[in-house]
Design a protein around this motif. Structure first.
Motif, PDB file in Angstrom:
ATOM      1  N   SER A  64      22.980 -10.143 -44.315  1.00  0.00           N
ATOM      2  CA  SER A  64      24.155  -9.345 -43.957  1.00  0.00           C
ATOM      3  C   SER A  64      25.016  -9.094 -45.192  1.00  0.00           C
ATOM      4  CB  SER A  64      24.976 -10.049 -42.882  1.00  0.00           C
ATOM      5  OG  SER A  64      25.430 -11.295 -43.349  1.00  0.00           O
ATOM      6  N   GLU A  65      25.680  -7.975 -45.182  1.00  0.00           N
ATOM      7  CA  GLU A  65      26.452  -7.532 -46.347  1.00  0.00           C
ATOM      8  C   GLU A  65      27.936  -7.778 -46.120  1.00  0.00           C
ATOM      9  OE1 GLU A  65      25.137  -3.523 -46.295  1.00  0.00           O
ATOM     10  OE2 GLU A  65      23.119  -4.007 -47.018  1.00  0.00           O
ATOM     11  N   ILE A  66      28.274  -9.032 -45.903  1.00  0.00           N
ATOM     12  CA  ILE A  66      29.663  -9.405 -45.634  1.00  0.00           C
ATOM     13  C   ILE A  66      29.993 -10.620 -46.489  1.00  0.00           C
ATOM     14  CG2 ILE A  66      29.564  -8.516 -43.274  1.00  0.00           C
ATOM     15  CD1 ILE A  66      29.322 -11.385 -42.259  1.00  0.00           C
ATOM     16  N   PRO A  67      31.277 -10.972 -46.625  1.00  0.00           N
ATOM     17  CA  PRO A  67      31.640 -12.144 -47.429  1.00  0.00           C
ATOM     18  C   PRO A  67      30.937 -13.408 -46.936  1.00  0.00           C
ATOM     19  CG  PRO A  67      33.578 -10.839 -46.969  1.00  0.00           C
ATOM     20  CD  PRO A  67      32.469 -10.234 -46.155  1.00  0.00           C
ATOM     21  N   GLU A  68      30.656 -14.296 -47.866  1.00  0.00           N
ATOM     22  CA  GLU A  68      29.870 -15.492 -47.559  1.00  0.00           C
ATOM     23  C   GLU A  68      30.523 -16.357 -46.482  1.00  0.00           C
ATOM     24  OE1 GLU A  68      26.467 -17.848 -47.935  1.00  0.00           O
ATOM     25  OE2 GLU A  68      26.943 -15.838 -48.717  1.00  0.00           O
ATOM     26  N   ALA A  69      31.838 -16.503 -46.528  1.00  0.00           N
ATOM     27  CA  ALA A  69      32.524 -17.352 -45.540  1.00  0.00           C
ATOM     28  C   ALA A  69      32.344 -16.802 -44.134  1.00  0.00           C
ATOM     29  CB  ALA A  69      34.002 -17.472 -45.887  1.00  0.00           C
ATOM     30  N   ALA A  70      32.455 -15.480 -43.991  1.00  0.00           N
ATOM     31  CA  ALA A  70      32.263 -14.870 -42.675  1.00  0.00           C
ATOM     32  C   ALA A  70      30.819 -15.026 -42.211  1.00  0.00           C
ATOM     33  CB  ALA A  70      32.648 -13.392 -42.731  1.00  0.00           C
ATOM     34  N   LYS A  71      29.900 -14.850 -43.142  1.00  0.00           N
ATOM     35  CA  LYS A  71      28.485 -14.994 -42.827  1.00  0.00           C
ATOM     36  C   LYS A  71      28.189 -16.408 -42.290  1.00  0.00           C
ATOM     37  CE  LYS A  71      25.966 -13.263 -46.041  1.00  0.00           C
ATOM     38  NZ  LYS A  71      25.173 -13.086 -47.290  1.00  0.00           N
ATOM     39  N   GLN A  72      28.722 -17.409 -42.996  1.00  0.00           N
ATOM     40  CA  GLN A  72      28.458 -18.791 -42.592  1.00  0.00           C
ATOM     41  C   GLN A  72      29.200 -19.167 -41.315  1.00  0.00           C
ATOM     42  OE1 GLN A  72      26.008 -20.259 -43.925  1.00  0.00           O
ATOM     43  NE2 GLN A  72      25.795 -18.757 -45.583  1.00  0.00           N
TER      44      GLN A  72
ATOM     45  N   ASP B  70      27.327 -30.941 -37.881  1.00  0.00           N
ATOM     46  CA  ASP B  70      28.095 -31.080 -39.122  1.00  0.00           C
ATOM     47  C   ASP B  70      28.275 -29.727 -39.810  1.00  0.00           C
ATOM     48  OD1 ASP B  70      28.503 -33.800 -38.846  1.00  0.00           O
ATOM     49  OD2 ASP B  70      26.757 -34.360 -40.036  1.00  0.00           O
ATOM     50  N   PHE B  71      27.232 -28.894 -39.772  1.00  0.00           N
ATOM     51  CA  PHE B  71      27.345 -27.558 -40.353  1.00  0.00           C
ATOM     52  C   PHE B  71      28.385 -26.730 -39.591  1.00  0.00           C
ATOM     53  CE2 PHE B  71      26.333 -23.102 -40.879  1.00  0.00           C
ATOM     54  CZ  PHE B  71      26.026 -22.992 -42.237  1.00  0.00           C
ATOM     55  N   ALA B  72      28.367 -26.839 -38.277  1.00  0.00           N
ATOM     56  CA  ALA B  72      29.325 -26.083 -37.463  1.00  0.00           C
ATOM     57  C   ALA B  72      30.755 -26.517 -37.766  1.00  0.00           C
ATOM     58  CB  ALA B  72      29.009 -26.270 -35.983  1.00  0.00           C
ATOM     59  N   VAL B  73      30.990 -27.812 -37.852  1.00  0.00           N
ATOM     60  CA  VAL B  73      32.334 -28.316 -38.152  1.00  0.00           C
ATOM     61  C   VAL B  73      32.791 -27.826 -39.525  1.00  0.00           C
ATOM     62  CG1 VAL B  73      33.674 -30.399 -38.637  1.00  0.00           C
ATOM     63  CG2 VAL B  73      32.139 -30.342 -36.654  1.00  0.00           C
ATOM     64  N   ALA B  74      31.891 -27.845 -40.503  1.00  0.00           N
ATOM     65  CA  ALA B  74      32.253 -27.485 -41.878  1.00  0.00           C
ATOM     66  C   ALA B  74      32.528 -25.998 -42.050  1.00  0.00           C
ATOM     67  CB  ALA B  74      31.141 -27.920 -42.831  1.00  0.00           C
ATOM     68  N   ASN B  75      31.931 -25.143 -41.223  1.00  0.00           N
ATOM     69  CA  ASN B  75      31.991 -23.704 -41.467  1.00  0.00           C
ATOM     70  C   ASN B  75      32.752 -22.893 -40.424  1.00  0.00           C
ATOM     71  OD1 ASN B  75      30.132 -23.045 -43.947  1.00  0.00           O
ATOM     72  ND2 ASN B  75      29.076 -24.651 -42.782  1.00  0.00           N
ATOM     73  N   LEU B  76      33.082 -23.496 -39.294  1.00  0.00           N
ATOM     74  CA  LEU B  76      33.919 -22.777 -38.340  1.00  0.00           C
ATOM     75  C   LEU B  76      35.373 -22.829 -38.790  1.00  0.00           C
ATOM     76  CD1 LEU B  76      32.258 -23.826 -34.973  1.00  0.00           C
ATOM     77  CD2 LEU B  76      32.414 -21.510 -35.908  1.00  0.00           C
ATOM     78  N   THR B  77      36.152 -21.873 -38.323  1.00  0.00           N
ATOM     79  CA  THR B  77      37.528 -21.712 -38.793  1.00  0.00           C
ATOM     80  C   THR B  77      38.521 -22.331 -37.821  1.00  0.00           C
ATOM     81  OG1 THR B  77      37.628 -19.550 -37.716  1.00  0.00           O
ATOM     82  CG2 THR B  77      36.934 -19.598 -40.019  1.00  0.00           C
ATOM     83  N   GLU B  78      39.772 -22.226 -38.169  1.00  0.00           N
ATOM     84  CA  GLU B  78      40.855 -22.695 -37.301  1.00  0.00           C
ATOM     85  C   GLU B  78      40.901 -21.847 -36.026  1.00  0.00           C
ATOM     86  OE1 GLU B  78      43.140 -25.309 -37.911  1.00  0.00           O
ATOM     87  OE2 GLU B  78      41.723 -25.808 -39.510  1.00  0.00           O
ATOM     88  N   PRO B  79      41.523 -22.353 -34.969  1.00  0.00           N
ATOM     89  CA  PRO B  79      41.624 -21.578 -33.722  1.00  0.00           C
ATOM     90  C   PRO B  79      42.370 -20.261 -33.938  1.00  0.00           C
ATOM     91  CG  PRO B  79      42.248 -23.870 -33.357  1.00  0.00           C
ATOM     92  CD  PRO B  79      42.117 -23.694 -34.843  1.00  0.00           C
ATOM     93  N   SER B  80      41.973 -19.251 -33.155  1.00  0.00           N
ATOM     94  CA  SER B  80      42.641 -17.951 -33.209  1.00  0.00           C
ATOM     95  C   SER B  80      42.814 -17.427 -31.787  1.00  0.00           C
ATOM     96  CB  SER B  80      41.810 -16.951 -34.028  1.00  0.00           C
ATOM     97  OG  SER B  80      40.640 -16.590 -33.318  1.00  0.00           O
ATOM     98  N   ALA B  81      43.505 -16.324 -31.662  1.00  0.00           N
ATOM     99  CA  ALA B  81      43.746 -15.742 -30.343  1.00  0.00           C
ATOM    100  C   ALA B  81      42.494 -15.142 -29.731  1.00  0.00           C
ATOM    101  CB  ALA B  81      44.837 -14.674 -30.444  1.00  0.00           C
TER     102      ALA B  81
END
Length: 556
Positions: free
Chosen positions: A113-121, A178-189
């Motif tokens: 995918s052609e998106i920023p790495e953080a979003a990809k992960q 562990d991968f999910a915890v490390a790469n998911l973000t803070e809660p959002s609406a």
């Protein structure tokens, strides 16, 4: 807010519709529209998001009639598995790998995918969250299963793989968590998976695995128990979550489960949102005539208001009548079970349908202990398939219970741990604190082989999570299946000759009672039987035939 969720649904619908719009390419160059075109898909963030969306319907929603397969509830129709009459299926039986294959399909392609790495992960983390969930569910059901990391085709050699061990699979699950915890973000609406939902799942799964390893003699339980405690501690320390309370212990527990909008409720780590005319349920209507009920065994778990079990408390008034049985008990009793005075329906004109006596002899309850947890008295919520009450997926109360149990199993339980976990729940319910130095043994405990603190933590778990679908898995991990054999697990309330006079004879004449006057839900048996083979389900016959490297579970 629900309005944000509506906007998200509309956006997703528009995008999906866009995928189906006409293009001007030559007909013979078109790809099948029922399949993902890998040449153009997995490019944008929208692609990754929409692909991950398919798994969200698999999240475990907490409806409070989910304990019919345990010692907590007694459905009118006997559970074939707990009745010991389950047979090896010819096919199916839960041996379905479609969701795991779909996860693997994504995980082998998302990197382009052609998106920023953080979003990809982040989206990879969502999918690995779900793969961990799906694999854990497979282990609960079958134990040893193959670890598959490829999206298989009919020609893949992995189709003939043997099973990996239980421990190998769960170590694999922990890596995904562990991968999910490390790469998911803070809660959002947006109400998508976030790092705290991943931590909540990690705490849930690791507690199950750690205690399973301990009580089934697999060893190496410490890593998983410590992972439970650490994950729960991280959620607690975030200060983002808390227990719902208005300071009204007589109503708060009930009201927690009948809220139309959980988006601002601090107890909701993740919830399923239901919206009129878009996404609704039928729970209130269904449970009102659910042909099930809590068991006598479950009801005896409630402490008296002095914090003592019925066998020790001077407040206990006996169970010759429902009014006596509920007197001076944990306030969650009347907010979980329909007792005299409960309002079944509160009409807009002020009229009410109120319980005066338990509605035995009807489809409302098999036992006299009618399920009302999560049931609304608003008649609008009883319209067929029109209920809009939000439901929990991960609730902070469970995190506290997981934390306390893990710390106890690790030998790290002290009063400070109890005060930030068990006593928070008891305070909400208006019950006395659990004080480790003052604990006394319940002569009727169903867990005589564990420490007093663990006995009380398990009691608190049973009461707080009643009906929510945890109990059977708890019995499995504690190697406590033999509790299913207790006669009280298929008995209901006491129906004395004197109390019978409150009912029309036609309503109660067909109710079977045991020699002590308790309702026998199943008139042809006095108890169920548990066999150790029942800690696992059998593999279906067709899969054993197709793949000679698979082994049937012991006893089947």
């Amino acid at each position: 807010m629900k309005s944000n969720y509506i906007r998200y649904i509309i956006f997703a619908t528009i995008v999906v519709a866009g995928f189906s719009s006409c293009k001007q390419e030559d007909f013979l160059d078109r790809f099948p529209k029922d399949k993902i075109n890998e040449q153009i898909y997995f490019k944008s963030e929208v692609d990754l998001k929409l692909y991950a969306n398919q798994f969200y319907t698999a999240l475990p929603v907490e409806f409070s009639n989910n304990d019919n397969n345990s010692d907590n509830m007694i459905p009118g129709n006997r559970n074939t598995f707990l009745s010991g009459i389950y047979v090896v299926p010819a096919s199916g039986g839960g041996w379905d790998w479609g969701n795991i294959r779909s996860c693997n399909f994504f995980l082998k392609r998302y990197e382009k995918s052609e998106i920023p790495e953080a979003a990809k992960q982040k989206y990879a983390a969502e999918v690995r969250f779900f793969r961990a969930l799906f694999y854990w569910q497979k282990v609960i059901q079958f134990g040893a299963v193959p670890i598959l990391e490829q999206d298989l085709t009919e020609n893949s050699p992995e189709l003939f793989a043997s099973q990996n061990t239980h421990k190998e699979v769960m170590d694999f699950v922990l890596k995904d968590l562990d991968f999910a915890v490390a790469n998911l973000t803070e809660p959002s609406a947006e109400n998508r998976l976030n790092k705290y939902a991943a931590l909540a799942l990690k705490a849930r799964i690791c507690l199950w695995e750690g205690t399973f390893r301990k009580y089934h003699g697999l060893a190496d339980e410490h890593v998983f128990l410590q992972a439970t405690a650490d994950a729960a501690q991280t959620i607690i320390n975030s200060n983002l979550y808390g227990l719902y309370s208005t300071g009204n212990p007589g109503q708060d527990y009930r009201n927690l489960f009948i809220q139309d909008d959980l988006s601002k409720n601090k107890e909701a780590i993740l919830s399923r949102i239901y919206i009129s005319n878009i996404n609704t349920t039928n729970y209130t209507r269904a449970i009102s005539a659910g042909n099930t009920g809590y068991s006598k065994d479950f009801v005896r778990s409630y402490l008296c208001k002095d914090g003592l079990p019925p066998a020790l408390s001077p407040l206990y008034a006996g169970d010759d009548t429902p009014e006596n049985e509920v007197k001076d008990r944990d306030p969650r009793y009347t907010q979980t079970i329909a007792t005299p005075g409960y309002v079944m329906t509160q009409n807009p004109d002020g009229t009410q349908d109120k319980i005066s006596i338990p509605r035995v002899g009807t489809s409302a309850t098999t036992t006299g202990y009618q399920v009302i947890k999560g049931r609304s008295s608003d008649p609008a919520q009883s319209n067929a398939n029109q209920e809009t009450i939000d439901r929990f997926i991960f609730r902070y109360a469970e995190v506290l219970l997981n934390y306390a149990e893990a710390k106890a199993e690790l030998g790290q339980l002290d009063q400070t741990v109890v005060d930030v976990s068990i006593n928070k729940l008891r305070a909400r319910a208006g019950m006395p604190n659990m004080v480790l130095a003052n604990l006394v043994a319940d002569p009727n405990t169903i867990f005589p082989g564990v420490s007093l603190p663990l006995q009380e933590i398990r009691r608190e778990r049973r009461v707080e999570l009643a009906g929510d679908g945890f109990r059977f898995n708890d019995l499995l991990r504690w190697k406590a299946g033999k509790l299913i054999e207790r006669p009280e697990t298929i008995l209901g309330m006491k129906l004395t000759p004197a109390y019978k006079t409150n009912y029309p004879s036609s309503q109660v004449s067909g109710i079977a009672l045991n020699a002590d006057g308790y309702i026998r839900v199943y008139s042809n048996i006095t108890n169920r039987l548990w066999y150790d083979k029942m800690y696992l389900y059998p593999l279906p016959i067709d899969q054993l035939t197709l793949n000679g490297n698979l082994k049937q579970n012991p006893g089947w």
